[in-house]
Design an enzyme around this catalytic site. Structure first.
Site, mmCIF file in Angstrom:
data_model
loop_
_atom_site.group_PDB
_atom_site.id
_atom_site.type_symbol
_atom_site.label_atom_id
_atom_site.label_comp_id
_atom_site.label_asym_id
_atom_site.label_seq_id
_atom_site.Cartn_x
_atom_site.Cartn_y
_atom_site.Cartn_z
ATOM 1 N N SER A 162 1.498 -16.475 -0.637
ATOM 2 C CA SER A 162 1.095 -16.883 0.718
ATOM 3 C C SER A 162 0.206 -15.825 1.387
ATOM 4 C CB SER A 162 2.316 -17.201 1.582
ATOM 5 O OG SER A 162 3.062 -16.036 1.833
ATOM 6 N N THR A 216 0.932 -4.477 -1.413
ATOM 7 C CA THR A 216 1.488 -4.807 -0.099
ATOM 8 C C THR A 216 3.001 -4.723 -0.236
ATOM 9 O OG1 THR A 216 1.790 -7.183 -0.443
ATOM 10 C CG2 THR A 216 -0.399 -6.461 0.226
ATOM 11 N N HIS A 217 3.649 -4.194 0.812
ATOM 12 C CA HIS A 217 5.097 -3.989 0.713
ATOM 13 C C HIS A 217 5.777 -4.401 2.013
ATOM 14 C CE1 HIS A 217 8.752 -2.378 -0.981
ATOM 15 N NE2 HIS A 217 8.980 -1.801 0.183
ATOM 16 N N MET A 265 5.538 -8.667 -8.698
ATOM 17 C CA MET A 265 6.878 -8.085 -8.663
ATOM 18 C C MET A 265 7.214 -7.245 -9.896
ATOM 19 S SD MET A 265 7.611 -8.884 -5.644
ATOM 20 C CE MET A 265 9.315 -8.413 -5.465
HETATM 21 C C1 GAR Z 1 5.288 -10.008 0.202
HETATM 22 O O1 GAR Z 1 6.132 -9.797 1.286
HETATM 23 C C2 GAR Z 1 5.034 -8.703 -0.525
HETATM 24 O O2 GAR Z 1 4.948 -7.597 0.300
HETATM 25 C C3 GAR Z 1 6.254 -8.613 -1.388
HETATM 26 O O3 GAR Z 1 6.418 -9.917 -1.891
HETATM 27 C C4 GAR Z 1 5.982 -10.835 -0.888
HETATM 28 C C5 GAR Z 1 5.043 -11.825 -1.531
HETATM 29 O O4 GAR Z 1 4.881 -12.953 -0.731
HETATM 30 N N1 GAR Z 1 6.075 -7.644 -2.415
HETATM 31 C C6 GAR Z 1 7.048 -6.810 -2.804
HETATM 32 O O5 GAR Z 1 8.183 -6.857 -2.366
HETATM 33 C C7 GAR Z 1 6.637 -5.827 -3.864
HETATM 34 N N2 GAR Z 1 7.637 -4.799 -4.012
HETATM 35 P P1 GAR Z 1 3.822 -14.072 -1.112
HETATM 36 O O6 GAR Z 1 3.946 -14.336 -2.618
HETATM 37 O O7 GAR Z 1 4.240 -15.255 -0.285
HETATM 38 O O8 GAR Z 1 2.463 -13.540 -0.725
#
Ligand code: GAR
Length: 201
Positions: free
Chosen positions: A13, A112-113, A94
Site C-alpha cells: 500500500s 521504510t520502517h 520483510m
Molecule cells: C509498512 O508499514 C513497512 O514499514 C513495514 O511493512 C509495512 C508494509 O505495508 N515494513 C517493516 O516492518 C519492515 N521491517 P504495505 O505492504 O501495505 O506497504
C-alpha cells in the site's frame, strides 16, 4: 530521471501511494523526476498486480529456490541490477538482505520502517511498541546498512498510540505517515535536496 526499483512482500500500500503520487505529479504538470522501473518480491503472494496493471515489469526471487541467503541475495541483486536503478526501496520487504546486496546498492538503498528508530527495530515493530506500553511510536525512512534497522535516518515522524488502538488501527495510522515520508524522500532525492551520500557519510 531517477529510476527506482521497489521490493515488496505484501500488500504494497505504501508503494501504491508512491505510484499514485508520481502519476498525480505528472498529471498536474509538476513531474517528480522519478519513475518506478520495476517491482520485485520475495514471494508470488505479494501484490504485484500494482505493477502489472501499470505495465511495470516485475520479478519474484524466492529464498526457498536457493541454497542459502547469500545465493538468494545474489539472485535478487542480479534482478534489481537488470533495471540499473538509481534508487532501490525496500517497501514492506520483510526479509533481511545479505551484505553483498547492501554493498552493491547502498547508500541508494532505502527501507521504510513502522517505528521511530532506533526504537522498536525488527519485523514486529508495531506489536512491540504496543507490548512495551509506549504512548507514542513513529515512522522512519532510512538507508539500509548491514544491521537490523540501524542505518542512517533520512526522515522520521512521531505518531501517538491511542488507548483504543489495536495493532491494525495503529499500523494503518503509521502507514499514512510513512507514505508521506516516502513520497517526500523520493521527491527530495529526485530534486537533489536529499543527498544520500552525505547522509551516509
Ligand atoms: C509498512 O508499514 C513497512 O514499514 C513495514 O511493512 C509495512 C508494509 O505495508 N515494513 C517493516 O516492518 C519492515 N521491517 P504495505 O505492504 O501495505 O506497504
Amino acid at each position: 530521471m531517477l529510476n527506482v526499483v521497489v521490493l515488496i512482500s505484501g500488500t504494497g500500500s505504501n508503494l501504491r501511494a508512491l505510484l499514485e503520487a508520481i502519476d498525480d505529479a505528472e498529471r498536474t504538470g509538476t513531474p517528480m523526476g522519478a519513475r518506478v522501473v520495476a517491482i520485485g518480491a520475495d514471494t508470488p503472494e505479494a501484490n504485484l498486480a500494482l505493477a502489472t496493471e501499470r505495465g511495470i515489469p516485475t520479478f519474484v526471487v524466492r529464498p526457498r529456490d536457493y541454497e542459502n541467503r547469500a545465493a538468494w541475495g545474489d539472485a535478487l541483486l542480479q534482478e534489481v541490477q537488470r533495471f540499473t536503478p538509481d534508487l532501490t526501496i525496500l517497501s514492506g520487504f520483510m526479509r533481511l538482505v545479505p551484505p553483498a546486496f547492501v554493498e552493491a546498492l547502498a547508500p541508494a538503498l532505502l527501507n521504510t520502517h513502522p517505528a521511530f528508530l532506533p526504537e522498536f527495530p525488527g519485523a514486529h515493530a508495531v506489536r512491540d511498541a504496543m507490548a512495551a506500553g509506549a504512548t507514542q511510536t513513529g515512522a522512519t525512512i532510512m538507508i539500509v546498512d548491514n544491521g537490523v534497522d540501524t542505518g542512517p535516518i533520512i526522515e522520521q515522524q512521531r505518531i501517538p498510540i491511542h488507548p483504543e488502538d489495536t495493532e491494525a488501527t495503529l499500523h494503518e495510522r503509521i502507514k499514512v505517515v510513512e507514505r508521506d515520508l516516502l513520497i517526500r524522500t523520493v521527491q527530495g532525492i529526485a530534486n537533489g535536496t536529499i543527498n544520500l551520500k552525505e547522509i551516509a557519510a
